[in-house]
Design a protein around this motif. Structure first.
Motif, PDB file in Angstrom:
ATOM      1  N   LYS A  80     -21.300 -42.756 -22.004  1.00  0.00           N
ATOM      2  CA  LYS A  80     -21.728 -41.556 -21.280  1.00  0.00           C
ATOM      3  C   LYS A  80     -21.386 -41.706 -19.801  1.00  0.00           C
ATOM      4  CE  LYS A  80     -26.534 -42.996 -20.438  1.00  0.00           C
ATOM      5  NZ  LYS A  80     -26.505 -44.294 -21.109  1.00  0.00           N
ATOM      6  N   CYS A  81     -21.399 -40.611 -19.086  1.00  0.00           N
ATOM      7  CA  CYS A  81     -21.030 -40.614 -17.669  1.00  0.00           C
ATOM      8  C   CYS A  81     -21.801 -41.691 -16.914  1.00  0.00           C
ATOM      9  CB  CYS A  81     -21.299 -39.240 -17.052  1.00  0.00           C
ATOM     10  SG  CYS A  81     -20.890 -39.176 -15.282  1.00  0.00           S
ATOM     11  N   PHE A  82     -21.063 -42.506 -16.200  1.00  0.00           N
ATOM     12  CA  PHE A  82     -21.643 -43.659 -15.512  1.00  0.00           C
ATOM     13  C   PHE A  82     -22.637 -43.257 -14.433  1.00  0.00           C
ATOM     14  CE2 PHE A  82     -21.534 -47.209 -12.456  1.00  0.00           C
ATOM     15  CZ  PHE A  82     -21.848 -48.251 -13.310  1.00  0.00           C
ATOM     16  N   ILE A  83     -22.432 -42.098 -13.821  1.00  0.00           N
ATOM     17  CA  ILE A  83     -23.334 -41.708 -12.736  1.00  0.00           C
ATOM     18  C   ILE A  83     -24.512 -40.845 -13.216  1.00  0.00           C
ATOM     19  CG2 ILE A  83     -21.653 -42.003 -10.893  1.00  0.00           C
ATOM     20  CD1 ILE A  83     -21.088 -39.073 -10.904  1.00  0.00           C
ATOM     21  N   TYR A  84     -24.613 -40.693 -14.550  1.00  0.00           N
ATOM     22  CA  TYR A  84     -25.787 -40.016 -15.108  1.00  0.00           C
ATOM     23  C   TYR A  84     -26.908 -41.033 -15.261  1.00  0.00           C
ATOM     24  CZ  TYR A  84     -28.902 -38.117 -18.695  1.00  0.00           C
ATOM     25  OH  TYR A  84     -30.007 -37.707 -19.391  1.00  0.00           O
ATOM     26  N   GLN A  85     -28.114 -40.667 -14.828  1.00  0.00           N
ATOM     27  CA  GLN A  85     -29.267 -41.556 -14.911  1.00  0.00           C
ATOM     28  C   GLN A  85     -30.342 -40.951 -15.809  1.00  0.00           C
ATOM     29  OE1 GLN A  85     -30.531 -42.245 -10.830  1.00  0.00           O
ATOM     30  NE2 GLN A  85     -29.194 -44.026 -10.643  1.00  0.00           N
ATOM     31  N   PRO A  86     -30.441 -41.446 -17.052  1.00  0.00           N
ATOM     32  CA  PRO A  86     -31.531 -40.971 -17.909  1.00  0.00           C
ATOM     33  C   PRO A  86     -32.870 -41.483 -17.390  1.00  0.00           C
ATOM     34  CG  PRO A  86     -30.364 -42.785 -18.961  1.00  0.00           C
ATOM     35  CD  PRO A  86     -29.589 -42.438 -17.716  1.00  0.00           C
ATOM     36  N   PHE A  87     -33.934 -40.755 -17.675  1.00  0.00           N
ATOM     37  CA  PHE A  87     -35.249 -41.174 -17.214  1.00  0.00           C
ATOM     38  C   PHE A  87     -35.744 -42.402 -17.964  1.00  0.00           C
ATOM     39  CE2 PHE A  87     -36.009 -36.514 -15.924  1.00  0.00           C
ATOM     40  CZ  PHE A  87     -35.515 -36.763 -14.651  1.00  0.00           C
ATOM     41  N   SER A  88     -35.318 -42.509 -19.236  1.00  0.00           N
ATOM     42  CA  SER A  88     -35.716 -43.671 -20.037  1.00  0.00           C
ATOM     43  C   SER A  88     -34.749 -43.829 -21.198  1.00  0.00           C
ATOM     44  CB  SER A  88     -37.147 -43.501 -20.570  1.00  0.00           C
ATOM     45  OG  SER A  88     -37.203 -42.445 -21.522  1.00  0.00           O
ATOM     46  N   GLU A  89     -34.727 -45.019 -21.799  1.00  0.00           N
ATOM     47  CA  GLU A  89     -33.849 -45.260 -22.951  1.00  0.00           C
ATOM     48  C   GLU A  89     -34.292 -44.449 -24.150  1.00  0.00           C
ATOM     49  OE1 GLU A  89     -33.343 -49.340 -23.891  1.00  0.00           O
ATOM     50  OE2 GLU A  89     -32.648 -49.899 -21.884  1.00  0.00           O
ATOM     51  N   SER A  90     -35.577 -44.216 -24.267  1.00  0.00           N
ATOM     52  CA  SER A  90     -36.099 -43.472 -25.422  1.00  0.00           C
ATOM     53  C   SER A  90     -35.836 -41.974 -25.312  1.00  0.00           C
ATOM     54  CB  SER A  90     -37.608 -43.726 -25.576  1.00  0.00           C
ATOM     55  OG  SER A  90     -38.304 -43.283 -24.418  1.00  0.00           O
ATOM     56  N   GLU A  91     -35.620 -41.486 -24.075  1.00  0.00           N
ATOM     57  CA  GLU A  91     -35.320 -40.069 -23.865  1.00  0.00           C
ATOM     58  C   GLU A  91     -34.027 -39.953 -23.066  1.00  0.00           C
ATOM     59  OE1 GLU A  91     -39.228 -37.426 -23.743  1.00  0.00           O
ATOM     60  OE2 GLU A  91     -39.222 -38.901 -22.120  1.00  0.00           O
ATOM     61  N   ALA A  92     -32.929 -40.373 -23.683  1.00  0.00           N
ATOM     62  CA  ALA A  92     -31.633 -40.436 -22.987  1.00  0.00           C
ATOM     63  C   ALA A  92     -31.107 -39.066 -22.601  1.00  0.00           C
ATOM     64  CB  ALA A  92     -30.612 -41.157 -23.862  1.00  0.00           C
ATOM     65  N   ASP A  93     -31.561 -38.011 -23.273  1.00  0.00           N
ATOM     66  CA  ASP A  93     -31.088 -36.662 -22.970  1.00  0.00           C
ATOM     67  C   ASP A  93     -31.853 -36.008 -21.827  1.00  0.00           C
ATOM     68  OD1 ASP A  93     -29.133 -36.791 -24.875  1.00  0.00           O
ATOM     69  OD2 ASP A  93     -30.216 -35.647 -26.387  1.00  0.00           O
ATOM     70  N   LYS A  94     -32.781 -36.744 -21.238  1.00  0.00           N
ATOM     71  CA  LYS A  94     -33.511 -36.238 -20.078  1.00  0.00           C
ATOM     72  C   LYS A  94     -33.198 -37.145 -18.890  1.00  0.00           C
ATOM     73  CE  LYS A  94     -37.342 -34.071 -22.552  1.00  0.00           C
ATOM     74  NZ  LYS A  94     -38.825 -33.996 -22.707  1.00  0.00           N
ATOM     75  N   GLY A  95     -32.743 -36.543 -17.806  1.00  0.00           N
ATOM     76  CA  GLY A  95     -32.384 -37.348 -16.652  1.00  0.00           C
ATOM     77  C   GLY A  95     -31.771 -36.501 -15.557  1.00  0.00           C
ATOM     78  N   ARG A  96     -30.951 -37.156 -14.721  1.00  0.00           N
ATOM     79  CA  ARG A  96     -30.350 -36.441 -13.591  1.00  0.00           C
ATOM     80  C   ARG A  96     -29.036 -37.116 -13.200  1.00  0.00           C
ATOM     81  NH1 ARG A  96     -30.800 -38.889  -8.677  1.00  0.00           N
ATOM     82  NH2 ARG A  96     -32.031 -40.811  -8.609  1.00  0.00           N
ATOM     83  N   CYS A  97     -28.236 -36.389 -12.447  1.00  0.00           N
ATOM     84  CA  CYS A  97     -27.012 -36.956 -11.883  1.00  0.00           C
ATOM     85  C   CYS A  97     -27.408 -37.761 -10.647  1.00  0.00           C
ATOM     86  CB  CYS A  97     -26.047 -35.837 -11.491  1.00  0.00           C
ATOM     87  SG  CYS A  97     -24.526 -36.440 -10.703  1.00  0.00           S
ATOM     88  N   SER A  98     -26.899 -38.987 -10.547  1.00  0.00           N
ATOM     89  CA  SER A  98     -27.261 -39.836  -9.414  1.00  0.00           C
ATOM     90  C   SER A  98     -26.529 -39.439  -8.131  1.00  0.00           C
ATOM     91  CB  SER A  98     -26.972 -41.305  -9.736  1.00  0.00           C
ATOM     92  OG  SER A  98     -25.580 -41.505  -9.913  1.00  0.00           O
TER      93      SER A  98
END
Length: 203
Positions: A80-98
């Motif tokens: 997955k995109c290296f600069i994408y930061q998921p909030f947690s490993e268990s919820e990888a589809d939730k996060g933000r662009c760093s």
């Protein structure tokens, strides 16, 4: 053309796109779900190095380009995109662009851009979450697209991008490869050139 000059042109293109997207959002009432990173977590995203040149140049000015390139090299299996930061490993589809300010063209267009189908009709390129979660607005917008509703067009923007640098703009590779190539372009360009004028020296 220098890296700094190309970056300036890419950023100008992005500024134009942001204005079009803002108007499109206002008219369509469509928008991404807060903290949704499902598309960023997709391992099959392709991009051109040119669309990440502003990102790579920004890191170079901060003195972080070489370290970032090393990180990308040592995480070759990273999909997955290296600069994408998921909030947690268990919820990888939730996060933000760093580094949201320096995200690529594909990141900006997806959800708010249209492409022509084989019949010449405009179709919004967006995700299942928006299609189903904002169904009424999506259906209304889909009809309005072919009745004059202004919308950014994928092919137009990628054509304009490639006119800035035909070679870099027409390479289409997995997104992390695009990040690497953008960093390499900047580092190679300035390997035997002085630090770009008009910018604060990282030292």
């Amino acid at each position: 053309m220098s890296v700094a000059a190309r970056v300036k042109l890419v950023e100008a293109l992005y500024d134009q796109l942001e204005k079009e997207i803002a108007e499109f959002q206002l008219q369509s009432k469509l928008g991404c779900v807060a903290n949704c990173g499902k598309c960023c977590n997709n391992p099959d995203i392709d991009a051109s190095p040119l669309e990440f040149l502003p990102w790579a140049f920004h890191l170079y000015l901060k003195g972080e380009a070489e370290a970032m390139l090393e990180q990308l090299h040592t995480t070759a299996a990273f999909t997955k995109c290296f600069i994408y930061q998921p909030f947690s490993e268990s919820e990888a589809d939730k996060g933000r662009c760093s580094d949201y300010k320096h995200r690529g063209l594909i990141c900006r267009l997806f959800g708010y851009g249209a492409a022509q189908d084989k019949h010449g009709q405009l179709r919004l390129v967006t995700c299942k979450i928006i299609k189903e979660g904002q169904n009424d607005a999506f259906n209304t917008t889909s009809i309005a697209l072919n009745n004059g509703l202004p919308v950014p067009i994928f092919t137009d923007y990628y054509m304009n991008l490639s006119q800035i640098d035909f070679h870099m703009g027409n390479i289409v590779v997995p997104i992390n490869k695009a990040l690497k190539l953008a960093l390499e372009e900047v580092l190679q360009y300035y390997a035997y050139r002085p630090f770009p004028q008009g910018h604060i020296d990282r030292e």
